[in-house]
Design an enzyme around this catalytic site. Sequence first.
Site, short mmCIF file in Angstrom:
data_model
loop_
_atom_site.label_atom_id
_atom_site.label_comp_id
_atom_site.label_asym_id
_atom_site.label_seq_id
_atom_site.Cartn_x
_atom_site.Cartn_y
_atom_site.Cartn_z
N ARG A 70 0.68 -1.09 -0.05
CA ARG A 70 -0.08 0.01 0.12
C ARG A 70 0.88 1.26 0.08
NH1 ARG A 70 -3.03 -0.87 4.33
NH2 ARG A 70 -1.90 0.32 5.59
N TYR A 123 -15.26 20.17 -11.73
CA TYR A 123 -15.85 19.06 -12.52
C TYR A 123 -16.89 18.47 -11.28
CZ TYR A 123 -15.48 13.85 -13.31
OH TYR A 123 -15.68 12.81 -13.35
N ASP A 196 -7.37 22.42 -9.54
CA ASP A 196 -7.38 21.15 -10.51
C ASP A 196 -7.00 21.28 -11.75
OD1 ASP A 196 -8.64 19.14 -12.30
OD2 ASP A 196 -10.59 19.05 -11.09
N LYS A 221 -7.11 11.26 -17.65
CA LYS A 221 -7.32 11.88 -19.09
C LYS A 221 -6.08 12.00 -19.69
CE LYS A 221 -11.44 12.65 -17.18
NZ LYS A 221 -11.68 13.72 -16.31
C1 LIG Z 1 -12.32 13.61 -14.92
C2 LIG Z 1 -11.99 14.90 -14.23
C3 LIG Z 1 -11.82 14.65 -12.95
C4 LIG Z 1 -11.95 13.12 -12.13
O1 LIG Z 1 -11.12 12.16 -12.61
P1 LIG Z 1 -11.43 10.92 -12.33
O2 LIG Z 1 -10.28 10.20 -12.56
O3 LIG Z 1 -12.63 10.57 -13.54
O4 LIG Z 1 -12.20 10.56 -10.99
C5 LIG Z 1 -11.70 15.88 -12.03
N1 LIG Z 1 -11.37 16.99 -12.54
C6 LIG Z 1 -11.54 17.07 -13.90
C7 LIG Z 1 -11.21 18.69 -14.47
C8 LIG Z 1 -11.91 16.15 -14.67
O5 LIG Z 1 -11.99 16.30 -16.32
#
Ligand SMILES: *Cc1c(COP(=O)(O)O)cnc(C)c1O
Length: 411
Positions: A70, A123, A196, A221
């Site tokens: 972990r 998001y 973010d 992403k």
């Molecule tokens: C997709 C996304 C997230 C969340 O990511 P996941 O891996 O899908 O949980 C957070 N912030 C933004 C801007 C995103 O596009």
Amino acid sequence: MHQAAPWHNVTFMSKKSKNLSDDTRVTTLGRDPHANFGVVNPPVYHASTILYPNYEDLRDYKYPSSPYGRMGTPGTDALKNALAELEGAHGCRLCPSGLNAVIAGLMSVAGSGDHVLIGDNVYEPIRMSANTVLKRMGISVTYFDPCESMAGLAALFTANTKAVLAESPGSLTFEMMDIPALADLAHDHNAALLVDNTWGTPLHFKAFQHGADISINACTKYVSGHADVMLGAINYSKALAPRVEKTYRALGLCAAPDDVYLALRGLRTMAVRLQRHSETAVYLSHWLKKQPSVARVLNPMLPDDPGHALWTRDFLGGNGLFGIELVPGSDDQVAAFFNSLELFGLGFSWGGYESLAIPAGWESARTASKKLPAGPLVRLHAGLEAVEDLQADLAQALETYAAASNINQGT
Ligand SMILES: *Cc1c(COP(=O)(O)O)cnc(C)c1O
């Protein structure tokens, strides 16, 4: 106590790498072939138990690699070292999803009785987490309009505001925020700024140079880039390292070794992919602006976008994610537009090699924004396909949109 594991040196070339371009660093960071029999990529280690050579080492916590699966494997360390270097962060922790990384980041800096400010354009599932789990923990939330002035935002801070979470540009509506000014404002109020940085990516927005204390990346992403991985990263400053590292550990978080391997593999081509994604998105955006069914293009990479000045000042590049506002039309027209798309897939997420389209239905989610786009809003992700094929796909979908209106009017 905690002796450094040998693979903590896997940022091979990282001492020299400060002088290298990010295009080069994505290929060098987080790997040391000569520590792995010359194999180019760090191997995947599947581990829960990690054996100690003898009783004394076990007793004295002198672990051979990491104390337990972990707490990391050579693969997770390779990715988190590479991401922290690219972000310019003190450290990085990997989470099972981007959403998890955002919430763990907030939980690192706020607790019972505290208040956090969250951008209205974040998001959307972050709001669900904030309005349920964070609220239940006694953390109160105020959403703010990302287009609000700094003076307007200053009025939202209270004595117990511990964190500000901002997304710039918003990944659905593409408002840009002045992150350095927001960082100053947060710091004047003894609050941490969390960014973010999923749109910016560790390559194109250096969040720490612009005042952020925590930078989150949904590696799901562009870092992974192939639509097959869920993964998040919390990057943090030195000052917040104890808070983030303890919170991460206390929550029992970790990331799966195969997903980490795929993300590290994706990282190697991220610079070249982002370049192609942005070229295609810019070309399509200019063309879309001239189409009669398009009222507006939402893309800070375009010179006449309201966020363009901030984008050119603070960002080193762009990507394939942007929006369009269609001229007003019926639900049937919108359905006809989406159903006629062939190359643009209909599905959530973005940052993979393939093109995507979704209706950007923000109205129900927003609570603080004063001015929102009027027409049907579409979010597009320009993938790595040939630009002329994508253009043709959009052209026929826009024609279908317009034709569906004529049908409705009986013409
Ligand atoms: C997709 C996304 C997230 C969340 O990511 P996941 O891996 O899908 O949980 C957070 N912030 C933004 C801007 C995103 O596009």
